[in-house]
Design a protein around this motif. Structure first.
Motif, PDB file in Angstrom:
ATOM      1  N   GLN A  24      42.687  43.473  34.612  1.00 19.23           N
ATOM      2  CA  GLN A  24      43.203  42.131  34.943  1.00 19.23           C
ATOM      3  C   GLN A  24      44.430  41.866  35.370  1.00 19.23           C
ATOM      4  N   ARG A  26      46.466  44.086  36.626  1.00 20.43           N
ATOM      5  CA  ARG A  26      46.763  44.745  37.795  1.00 20.43           C
ATOM      6  C   ARG A  26      47.653  45.976  37.604  1.00 20.43           C
ATOM      7  N   ARG A  83      40.222  38.625  37.268  1.00 16.67           N
ATOM      8  CA  ARG A  83      41.377  39.533  38.119  1.00 16.67           C
ATOM      9  C   ARG A  83      41.835  38.643  39.192  1.00 16.67           C
ATOM     10  N   ALA A  89      48.425  37.405  37.459  1.00 11.86           N
ATOM     11  CA  ALA A  89      48.343  38.608  36.500  1.00 11.86           C
ATOM     12  C   ALA A  89      49.684  38.672  35.984  1.00 11.86           C
TER      13      ALA A  89
END
Length: 106
Positions: A24, A26, A83, A89
């Motif tokens: 999530q 990234r 996400r 993020a």
């Protein structure tokens, strides 16, 4: 989080799987890739090596893990719900790596 009866436990800190949080936030393109790095024993949570992708993490935990050719050190500021885009993020963590200091001779 939920107790044995499936009902939320009052006062319990929210938790999220380590592999899911890394995805999530990234740091990895897929949860599977995040799980592979964790299972290889390359991730530390609060200084303790872990090899369980399902290990729970909470706000305030510090993660150390390899990404590309460098070692990342981040503190979890929030647990994501999805996400989302990169800007969303980046709000999930604080990068604890010292920024590259400019060379005084340049």
């Amino acid at each position: 989080m939920a107790g044995p009866s499936g009902k939320p436990v009052p006062g319990a800190a929210p938790k999220l799987r380590l592999d899911k949080w890394l995805w999530q936030a990234r740091f990895f393109k897929s949860r599977g890739l995040a799980a592979e790095v964790i299972e290889a024993g390359s991730v530390r949570v609060n200084g303790t090596r872990t090899s369980r992708p399902g290990r729970d993490v909470t706000e305030g935990d510090t993660l150390t893990f390899p990404q590309g050719g460098r070692i990342r050190v981040v503190r979890i500021l929030a647990l994501g719900l999805r996400r989302g885009p990169a800007t969303e993020a980046q709000a999930l963590y604080l990068d604890l790596e010292p920024s590259a200091a400019p060379d005084p001779l340049e």
